[in-house]
Design a protein around this motif. Structure first.
Motif, PDB file in Angstrom:
ATOM      1  N   VAL A 177       0.836  -1.203   0.000  1.00  0.00           N
ATOM      2  CA  VAL A 177       0.000   0.000   0.000  1.00  0.00           C
ATOM      3  C   VAL A 177       0.873   1.256   0.000  1.00  0.00           C
ATOM      4  O   VAL A 177       0.658   2.178  -0.788  1.00  0.00           O
ATOM      5  CB  VAL A 177      -0.971   0.005   1.198  1.00  0.00           C
ATOM      6  CG1 VAL A 177      -1.675   1.351   1.326  1.00  0.00           C
ATOM      7  CG2 VAL A 177      -1.999  -1.114   1.062  1.00  0.00           C
ATOM      8  N   LEU A 178       1.873   1.289   0.871  1.00  0.00           N
ATOM      9  CA  LEU A 178       2.744   2.462   0.932  1.00  0.00           C
ATOM     10  C   LEU A 178       3.556   2.621  -0.350  1.00  0.00           C
ATOM     11  O   LEU A 178       3.795   3.751  -0.800  1.00  0.00           O
ATOM     12  CB  LEU A 178       3.666   2.374   2.151  1.00  0.00           C
ATOM     13  CG  LEU A 178       2.962   2.446   3.504  1.00  0.00           C
ATOM     14  CD1 LEU A 178       3.978   2.305   4.634  1.00  0.00           C
ATOM     15  CD2 LEU A 178       2.150   3.712   3.651  1.00  0.00           C
ATOM     16  N   GLY A 179       3.959   1.510  -0.960  1.00  0.00           N
ATOM     17  CA  GLY A 179       4.669   1.570  -2.235  1.00  0.00           C
ATOM     18  C   GLY A 179       3.804   2.142  -3.344  1.00  0.00           C
ATOM     19  O   GLY A 179       4.268   2.964  -4.145  1.00  0.00           O
ATOM     20  N   PHE A 180       2.525   1.738  -3.375  1.00  0.00           N
ATOM     21  CA  PHE A 180       1.603   2.299  -4.370  1.00  0.00           C
ATOM     22  C   PHE A 180       1.496   3.813  -4.179  1.00  0.00           C
ATOM     23  O   PHE A 180       1.575   4.581  -5.143  1.00  0.00           O
ATOM     24  CB  PHE A 180       0.205   1.689  -4.235  1.00  0.00           C
ATOM     25  CG  PHE A 180       0.042   0.279  -4.722  1.00  0.00           C
ATOM     26  CD1 PHE A 180       1.080  -0.442  -5.292  1.00  0.00           C
ATOM     27  CD2 PHE A 180      -1.183  -0.358  -4.587  1.00  0.00           C
ATOM     28  CE1 PHE A 180       0.903  -1.748  -5.743  1.00  0.00           C
ATOM     29  CE2 PHE A 180      -1.375  -1.650  -5.035  1.00  0.00           C
ATOM     30  CZ  PHE A 180      -0.334  -2.351  -5.610  1.00  0.00           C
ATOM     31  N   VAL A 181       1.299   4.235  -2.943  1.00  0.00           N
ATOM     32  CA  VAL A 181       1.130   5.663  -2.663  1.00  0.00           C
ATOM     33  C   VAL A 181       2.395   6.444  -3.042  1.00  0.00           C
ATOM     34  O   VAL A 181       2.318   7.507  -3.670  1.00  0.00           O
ATOM     35  CB  VAL A 181       0.754   5.884  -1.180  1.00  0.00           C
ATOM     36  CG1 VAL A 181       0.785   7.368  -0.820  1.00  0.00           C
ATOM     37  CG2 VAL A 181      -0.618   5.298  -0.888  1.00  0.00           C
ATOM     38  N   ALA A 182       3.554   5.917  -2.666  1.00  0.00           N
ATOM     39  CA  ALA A 182       4.811   6.605  -2.974  1.00  0.00           C
ATOM     40  C   ALA A 182       5.050   6.680  -4.484  1.00  0.00           C
ATOM     41  O   ALA A 182       5.488   7.716  -5.001  1.00  0.00           O
ATOM     42  CB  ALA A 182       5.983   5.910  -2.286  1.00  0.00           C
ATOM     43  N   ALA A 183       4.751   5.590  -5.198  1.00  0.00           N
ATOM     44  CA  ALA A 183       4.934   5.601  -6.650  1.00  0.00           C
ATOM     45  C   ALA A 183       3.965   6.572  -7.312  1.00  0.00           C
ATOM     46  O   ALA A 183       4.339   7.303  -8.237  1.00  0.00           O
ATOM     47  CB  ALA A 183       4.757   4.188  -7.217  1.00  0.00           C
ATOM     48  N   GLU A 184       2.712   6.609  -6.849  1.00  0.00           N
ATOM     49  CA  GLU A 184       1.741   7.557  -7.387  1.00  0.00           C
ATOM     50  C   GLU A 184       2.195   8.995  -7.148  1.00  0.00           C
ATOM     51  O   GLU A 184       2.062   9.849  -8.032  1.00  0.00           O
ATOM     52  CB  GLU A 184       0.363   7.329  -6.757  1.00  0.00           C
ATOM     53  CG  GLU A 184      -0.309   6.057  -7.210  1.00  0.00           C
ATOM     54  CD  GLU A 184      -1.546   5.703  -6.395  1.00  0.00           C
ATOM     55  OE1 GLU A 184      -1.947   6.485  -5.499  1.00  0.00           O
ATOM     56  OE2 GLU A 184      -2.118   4.626  -6.647  1.00  0.00           O
ATOM     57  N   ALA A 185       2.721   9.265  -5.960  1.00  0.00           N
ATOM     58  CA  ALA A 185       3.180  10.614  -5.630  1.00  0.00           C
ATOM     59  C   ALA A 185       4.406  11.016  -6.459  1.00  0.00           C
ATOM     60  O   ALA A 185       4.662  12.195  -6.653  1.00  0.00           O
ATOM     61  CB  ALA A 185       3.500  10.709  -4.140  1.00  0.00           C
ATOM     62  N   SER A 186       5.126  10.016  -6.965  1.00  0.00           N
ATOM     63  CA  SER A 186       6.329  10.267  -7.772  1.00  0.00           C
ATOM     64  C   SER A 186       6.025  10.380  -9.263  1.00  0.00           C
ATOM     65  O   SER A 186       6.939  10.463 -10.066  1.00  0.00           O
ATOM     66  CB  SER A 186       7.339   9.122  -7.564  1.00  0.00           C
ATOM     67  OG  SER A 186       7.678   8.996  -6.222  1.00  0.00           O
ATOM     68  N   TYR A 187       4.759  10.338  -9.627  1.00  0.00           N
ATOM     69  CA  TYR A 187       4.342  10.309 -11.033  1.00  0.00           C
ATOM     70  C   TYR A 187       3.398  11.485 -11.286  1.00  0.00           C
ATOM     71  O   TYR A 187       2.182  11.342 -11.189  1.00  0.00           O
ATOM     72  CB  TYR A 187       3.631   8.992 -11.310  1.00  0.00           C
ATOM     73  CG  TYR A 187       3.416   8.625 -12.758  1.00  0.00           C
ATOM     74  CD1 TYR A 187       3.077   9.559 -13.736  1.00  0.00           C
ATOM     75  CD2 TYR A 187       3.509   7.300 -13.151  1.00  0.00           C
ATOM     76  CE1 TYR A 187       2.848   9.193 -15.044  1.00  0.00           C
ATOM     77  CE2 TYR A 187       3.294   6.911 -14.468  1.00  0.00           C
ATOM     78  CZ  TYR A 187       2.964   7.862 -15.404  1.00  0.00           C
ATOM     79  OH  TYR A 187       2.733   7.494 -16.704  1.00  0.00           O
ATOM     80  N   PRO A 188       3.929  12.663 -11.644  1.00  0.00           N
ATOM     81  CA  PRO A 188       3.074  13.829 -11.909  1.00  0.00           C
ATOM     82  C   PRO A 188       2.042  13.520 -13.001  1.00  0.00           C
ATOM     83  O   PRO A 188       2.364  12.932 -14.030  1.00  0.00           O
ATOM     84  CB  PRO A 188       4.061  14.895 -12.387  1.00  0.00           C
ATOM     85  CG  PRO A 188       5.393  14.465 -11.852  1.00  0.00           C
ATOM     86  CD  PRO A 188       5.351  12.958 -11.842  1.00  0.00           C
ATOM     87  N   GLY A 189       0.805  13.869 -12.737  1.00  0.00           N
ATOM     88  CA  GLY A 189      -0.261  13.672 -13.714  1.00  0.00           C
ATOM     89  C   GLY A 189      -0.836  12.265 -13.746  1.00  0.00           C
ATOM     90  O   GLY A 189      -1.723  11.985 -14.549  1.00  0.00           O
ATOM     91  N   TYR A 190      -0.371  11.383 -12.876  1.00  0.00           N
ATOM     92  CA  TYR A 190      -0.879  10.006 -12.857  1.00  0.00           C
ATOM     93  C   TYR A 190      -2.356  10.012 -12.481  1.00  0.00           C
ATOM     94  O   TYR A 190      -2.778  10.716 -11.567  1.00  0.00           O
ATOM     95  CB  TYR A 190      -0.077   9.167 -11.850  1.00  0.00           C
ATOM     96  CG  TYR A 190      -0.564   7.752 -11.739  1.00  0.00           C
ATOM     97  CD1 TYR A 190      -0.239   6.810 -12.702  1.00  0.00           C
ATOM     98  CD2 TYR A 190      -1.369   7.365 -10.683  1.00  0.00           C
ATOM     99  CE1 TYR A 190      -0.699   5.509 -12.613  1.00  0.00           C
ATOM    100  CE2 TYR A 190      -1.829   6.072 -10.584  1.00  0.00           C
ATOM    101  CZ  TYR A 190      -1.499   5.145 -11.543  1.00  0.00           C
ATOM    102  OH  TYR A 190      -1.964   3.856 -11.456  1.00  0.00           O
ATOM    103  N   SER A 191      -3.149   9.217 -13.178  1.00  0.00           N
ATOM    104  CA  SER A 191      -4.589   9.121 -12.922  1.00  0.00           C
ATOM    105  C   SER A 191      -4.932   7.749 -12.355  1.00  0.00           C
ATOM    106  O   SER A 191      -4.735   6.733 -13.034  1.00  0.00           O
ATOM    107  CB  SER A 191      -5.374   9.346 -14.213  1.00  0.00           C
ATOM    108  OG  SER A 191      -6.738   9.027 -14.012  1.00  0.00           O
ATOM    109  N   THR A 192      -5.472   7.722 -11.143  1.00  0.00           N
ATOM    110  CA  THR A 192      -5.842   6.440 -10.536  1.00  0.00           C
ATOM    111  C   THR A 192      -7.061   5.809 -11.200  1.00  0.00           C
ATOM    112  O   THR A 192      -7.295   4.622 -11.021  1.00  0.00           O
ATOM    113  CB  THR A 192      -6.120   6.596  -9.029  1.00  0.00           C
ATOM    114  OG1 THR A 192      -7.158   7.561  -8.841  1.00  0.00           O
ATOM    115  CG2 THR A 192      -4.868   7.007  -8.280  1.00  0.00           C
ATOM    116  N   SER A 193      -7.796   6.568 -11.990  1.00  0.00           N
ATOM    117  CA  SER A 193      -8.927   5.972 -12.700  1.00  0.00           C
ATOM    118  C   SER A 193      -8.567   5.576 -14.127  1.00  0.00           C
ATOM    119  O   SER A 193      -8.978   4.526 -14.601  1.00  0.00           O
ATOM    120  CB  SER A 193     -10.137   6.910 -12.710  1.00  0.00           C
ATOM    121  OG  SER A 193      -9.849   8.080 -13.425  1.00  0.00           O
ATOM    122  N   ALA A 194      -7.776   6.386 -14.806  1.00  0.00           N
ATOM    123  CA  ALA A 194      -7.489   6.141 -16.224  1.00  0.00           C
ATOM    124  C   ALA A 194      -6.274   5.261 -16.469  1.00  0.00           C
ATOM    125  O   ALA A 194      -6.107   4.737 -17.569  1.00  0.00           O
ATOM    126  CB  ALA A 194      -7.298   7.467 -16.958  1.00  0.00           C
TER     127      ALA A 194
END
Length: 196
Positions: free
Chosen positions: A22-39
């Motif tokens: 879970v923490l890895g997902f959050v950290a990777a998402e935070a490291s990816y500008p413009g990442y969309s959790t739905s798309a």
């Protein structure tokens, strides 16, 4: 170590792996500008076109989580855990690690790894539930069934849901992670495990 200590260790490793993921997902998402959790899919976090930080965090997280799951499987088996559940978890661990070893741009190897990971945890939840007693039986079977239904929706509908491809995939992933943490907590709290 005696069987109770092995089951306790297995439980702790399962909880640690779920938390790490879970923490890895959050950290990777935070490291990816413009990442969309739905798309975008979860695996897009580790793909070749993702920022280097996101790739590194996501792929390393998946390999480490797979290793923790494999260690937990070994400890559970040494703690007199069910052969069926431990076999399913071992296959699942290979899939989890494989998601990090074979990023999404690898195509078939990544797809196989992801299906082993997602499908494996759902089947493991069902198997553990069928062997359990009390409230955990219903919890485990319920989470396993929901995770497998969400997986079917993800495979069949993809981005054809209001949640988008990333949203429905998160249902799959988080239901599996919730079960993993619940099973780990049960093993840690109750040395009875899943039975022999």
């Amino acid at each position: 170590m005696n069987p109770d200590q092995f089951r306790d260790a297995a439980g702790a490793l399962l909880v640690a792996g779920a938390v790490l993921t879970v923490l890895g997902f959050v950290a990777a998402e935070a490291s990816y500008p413009g990442y969309s959790t739905s798309a975008q899919t979860i695996s897009a976090l580790g793909a070749a076109d993702a920022p280097a930080a996101s790739q590194t965090v996501f792929n390393a997280t998946m390999v480490a989580a797979g290793a923790l799951l494999l260690l937990a499987t070994y400890a559970l088996r040494r703690g007199d855990g069910s052969r069926r559940v431990t076999a399913i978890l071992a296959i699942t661990a290979v899939g989890v690690a494989g998601v990090g070893v074979f990023p999404s741009q690898t195509g078939v190897p990544h797809f196989v790894a992801a299906m082993l990971a997602f499908g494996g945890v759902g089947v493991a939840a069902l198997a553990a539930g069928f062997e359990a007693r009390g409230a955990f039986r219903a919890l485990s079977v319920g989470l396993g069934a929901l995770e497998l239904l969400a997986l079917a929706g993800f495979v069949v509908l993809g981005d054809g849901t209001p949640l988008g491809v990333g949203g429905i995939e998160r249902w799959v992933a988080y239901l599996g992670l919730l079960w993993t943490a619940a099973f780990g907590g049960r093993l840690t709290a109750d040395a009875g495990g899943t039975g022999s």
